[in-house]
Scaffold this motif. Sequence first.
Motif, PDB file in Angstrom:
ATOM      1  N   MET A 183       0.853  -1.193   0.000  1.00 12.59           N
ATOM      2  CA  MET A 183       0.000   0.000   0.000  1.00 12.59           C
ATOM      3  C   MET A 183       0.886   1.240   0.000  1.00 12.59           C
ATOM      4  SD  MET A 183      -3.294   0.682   0.073  1.00 12.59           S
ATOM      5  CE  MET A 183      -4.379   2.067   0.347  1.00 12.59           C
ATOM      6  N   SER A 184       0.703   2.101  -0.974  1.00 12.68           N
ATOM      7  CA  SER A 184       1.525   3.296  -1.075  1.00 12.68           C
ATOM      8  C   SER A 184       0.763   4.520  -0.583  1.00 12.68           C
ATOM      9  CB  SER A 184       1.978   3.516  -2.525  1.00 12.68           C
ATOM     10  OG  SER A 184       0.864   3.712  -3.366  1.00 12.68           O
ATOM     11  N   GLN A 185       1.516   5.471  -0.083  1.00 10.71           N
ATOM     12  CA  GLN A 185       0.956   6.737   0.364  1.00 10.71           C
ATOM     13  C   GLN A 185       1.552   7.834  -0.512  1.00 10.71           C
ATOM     14  OE1 GLN A 185       1.854   7.754   4.447  1.00 10.71           O
ATOM     15  NE2 GLN A 185       1.146   9.864   4.178  1.00 10.71           N
ATOM     16  N   THR A 186       0.877   8.099  -1.621  1.00  9.44           N
ATOM     17  CA  THR A 186       1.390   9.036  -2.611  1.00  9.44           C
ATOM     18  C   THR A 186       0.854  10.434  -2.345  1.00  9.44           C
ATOM     19  OG1 THR A 186       1.500   7.275  -4.256  1.00  9.44           O
ATOM     20  CG2 THR A 186       1.576   9.518  -5.066  1.00  9.44           C
ATOM     21  N   THR A 187       1.762  11.399  -2.330  1.00  6.91           N
ATOM     22  CA  THR A 187       1.366  12.773  -2.050  1.00  6.91           C
ATOM     23  C   THR A 187       2.138  13.736  -2.939  1.00  6.91           C
ATOM     24  OG1 THR A 187       1.132  14.419  -0.275  1.00  6.91           O
ATOM     25  CG2 THR A 187       3.100  13.050  -0.233  1.00  6.91           C
ATOM     26  N   LEU A 188       1.557  14.894  -3.162  1.00  5.93           N
ATOM     27  CA  LEU A 188       2.208  15.936  -3.956  1.00  5.93           C
ATOM     28  C   LEU A 188       3.457  16.424  -3.234  1.00  5.93           C
ATOM     29  CD1 LEU A 188       2.042  17.851  -6.448  1.00  5.93           C
ATOM     30  CD2 LEU A 188       0.760  19.429  -4.986  1.00  5.93           C
ATOM     31  N   LEU A 189       4.572  16.452  -3.944  1.00  8.75           N
ATOM     32  CA  LEU A 189       5.833  16.881  -3.360  1.00  8.75           C
ATOM     33  C   LEU A 189       5.854  18.401  -3.206  1.00  8.75           C
ATOM     34  CD1 LEU A 189       8.720  15.811  -2.549  1.00  8.75           C
ATOM     35  CD2 LEU A 189       9.424  16.485  -4.858  1.00  8.75           C
ATOM     36  N   ASP A 190       6.254  18.880  -2.033  1.00 14.84           N
ATOM     37  CA  ASP A 190       6.426  20.325  -1.859  1.00 14.84           C
ATOM     38  C   ASP A 190       7.581  20.583  -0.894  1.00 14.84           C
ATOM     39  OD1 ASP A 190       5.418  21.292   0.967  1.00 14.84           O
ATOM     40  OD2 ASP A 190       3.993  19.760   0.330  1.00 14.84           O
ATOM     41  N   ASN A 191       8.151  21.773  -0.991  1.00 17.93           N
ATOM     42  CA  ASN A 191       9.373  22.079  -0.238  1.00 17.93           C
ATOM     43  C   ASN A 191       9.118  22.552   1.184  1.00 17.93           C
ATOM     44  OD1 ASN A 191       8.367  24.614  -0.712  1.00 17.93           O
ATOM     45  ND2 ASN A 191      10.142  25.368  -1.862  1.00 17.93           N
TER      46      ASN A 191
END
Length: 239
Positions: free
Chosen positions: A1-9
């Motif tokens: 199960m992956s937890q994919t999220t938008l990358l931000d700094n």
Amino acid sequence: MSQTTLLDNVNHHDLKIITEHGARFGDNVNQVLTFPSEYADVHREYPILFHRDSASGDYQSIALLGLARDENLFLDESGWDANYVPAVIARGPFLIGLHGDSGEPMIHVDMDSPRVNRSQGQAVFLTHGGHSPYLSRISEILQRIHRGVAGSADMFAAFTACDLIEPVKLELQLNDNERYIIDHFSTISGERMAALTGAQLESLNRQGYLQLAFYVLASLGNTPQLIERKNRRSVAMVS
């Protein structure tokens, strides 16, 4: 199960990525998706084969890495033993996702990946928030995948229109007692390539697909390398 999220700094300002290769990162696979946008590099190292999805009927390209299930003959104790790592592997825990109503492609990260942590590996962002050299390289890899996904369907349509795709059966004899048969794949027919008309050759060349077809044909010359790697590994295990 992956937890994919938008990358931000902001949320990921201190994110680090382990970039070494190994079975614990899921690299022990005998095939991996590849794309026309990387054929020029892939064909020098790995056999390129076509797989047709039984549900959709669509073709996909794969790079053959091993002969047995969960066997990557390019993976050893020191890491990845090849000059080029296929983009799907090289991207690590990153992927492109379409963001918001605009559908703009943006970088996402799988936070459940064993490569992701806050203490060791390559920094994703610089101290003041800019992209690190590592993230810039990942962005280029993701763009290559994005272009490849977008162009695959048209390439396969052009190959199909010229009747260039044919089933292939690879019979690999390792020794007197061990033989591998690799089927359920397709490739470019060299015979049909040679029989193309001038108009067909011109059309494929104009679209940029003629060179790609030659890359696929040339890539099959890497098959003996798989046998050599398999034999070396078998000898090492015995000794």
